[in-house]
Design a protein around this motif. Structure first.
Motif, short mmCIF file in Angstrom:
data_model
loop_
_atom_site.label_atom_id
_atom_site.label_comp_id
_atom_site.label_asym_id
_atom_site.label_seq_id
_atom_site.Cartn_x
_atom_site.Cartn_y
_atom_site.Cartn_z
N ARG A 65 -4.50 4.88 -1.52
CA ARG A 65 -3.86 3.64 -1.05
C ARG A 65 -4.12 2.46 -1.99
O ARG A 65 -3.26 1.59 -2.12
CB ARG A 65 -4.38 3.29 0.36
CG ARG A 65 -4.12 4.35 1.40
CD ARG A 65 -4.51 3.88 2.80
NE ARG A 65 -5.95 3.57 2.89
CZ ARG A 65 -6.43 2.37 3.22
NH1 ARG A 65 -5.61 1.36 3.46
NH2 ARG A 65 -7.74 2.17 3.31
N PHE A 66 -5.28 2.44 -2.60
CA PHE A 66 -5.66 1.34 -3.51
C PHE A 66 -5.61 1.82 -4.95
O PHE A 66 -5.93 2.99 -5.23
CB PHE A 66 -7.07 0.85 -3.21
CG PHE A 66 -7.25 0.11 -1.91
CD1 PHE A 66 -6.25 0.08 -0.94
CD2 PHE A 66 -8.43 -0.56 -1.65
CE1 PHE A 66 -6.43 -0.60 0.24
CE2 PHE A 66 -8.63 -1.24 -0.47
CZ PHE A 66 -7.61 -1.26 0.49
N THR A 67 -5.25 0.91 -5.85
CA THR A 67 -5.26 1.21 -7.27
C THR A 67 -5.91 0.06 -8.02
O THR A 67 -5.48 -1.08 -7.90
CB THR A 67 -3.84 1.42 -7.81
OG1 THR A 67 -3.20 2.48 -7.10
CG2 THR A 67 -3.87 1.77 -9.29
N ILE A 68 -6.94 0.38 -8.79
CA ILE A 68 -7.61 -0.62 -9.61
C ILE A 68 -7.09 -0.51 -11.03
O ILE A 68 -6.82 0.60 -11.53
CB ILE A 68 -9.14 -0.46 -9.56
CG1 ILE A 68 -9.84 -1.64 -10.24
CG2 ILE A 68 -9.59 0.88 -10.15
CD1 ILE A 68 -11.35 -1.66 -10.03
N SER A 69 -6.93 -1.65 -11.68
CA SER A 69 -6.48 -1.66 -13.07
C SER A 69 -7.09 -2.87 -13.77
O SER A 69 -7.61 -3.77 -13.12
CB SER A 69 -4.95 -1.71 -13.16
OG SER A 69 -4.45 -2.89 -12.55
N ARG A 70 -7.04 -2.86 -15.09
CA ARG A 70 -7.58 -3.98 -15.84
C ARG A 70 -6.65 -4.32 -17.00
O ARG A 70 -6.04 -3.42 -17.59
CB ARG A 70 -8.99 -3.69 -16.34
CG ARG A 70 -9.13 -2.51 -17.27
CD ARG A 70 -10.59 -2.10 -17.43
NE ARG A 70 -11.35 -3.01 -18.28
CZ ARG A 70 -12.67 -2.96 -18.43
NH1 ARG A 70 -13.37 -2.05 -17.78
NH2 ARG A 70 -13.30 -3.81 -19.23
#
Length: 114
Positions: A65-70
């Motif tokens: 459900r969550f996506t982390i990116s930088r």
């Protein structure tokens, strides 16, 4: 190092939000950055982390459900949150780890209504 988090708010269950965390220094060489959350009456817990090589790690409760990116060029870490549930209600904090110190942002409140 200062971390400025934003993007929280009130959303209905099933909705989406995107959190942003801007660092006051370059994050290009920062090995790990992450998002943590603290629900009322609960301890702070990990939501997601991302390495400078792009390796991600998620809490079981947010996987899928969550996506982390930088974005190293913008010194920013994002947390895209989809299919939000009432139990995702918490203050979300970004975190930056250096070899000798850990820095936290001020937190941004996410409230999910049922």
């Amino acid at each position: 190092v200062q971390l400025q988090a934003s993007g929280g708010g009130l959303v209905q269950a099933g909705g989406s939000l995107r959190l942003s965390c801007v660092a006051s220094r370059s994050i290009f060489s920062i090995r790990t950055m992450g998002w943590y959350r603290q629900a009322p009456g609960e301890e702070r817990e990990l939501a997601a982390t991302i390495s400078n090589g792009g390796t991600t790690n998620y809490a079981d409760s947010v996987k899928g459900r969550f996506t982390i990116s930088r974005d190293n060029a913008k010194n920013t870490v994002y947390l895209q949150m989809n299919s939000l549930k009432p139990e995702d209600t918490a203050v979300y904090y970004c975190r930056l780890d250096l070899p000798l110190a850990t820095y936290w942002g001020q937190g941004t409140l996410v409230t999910v209504s049922s």
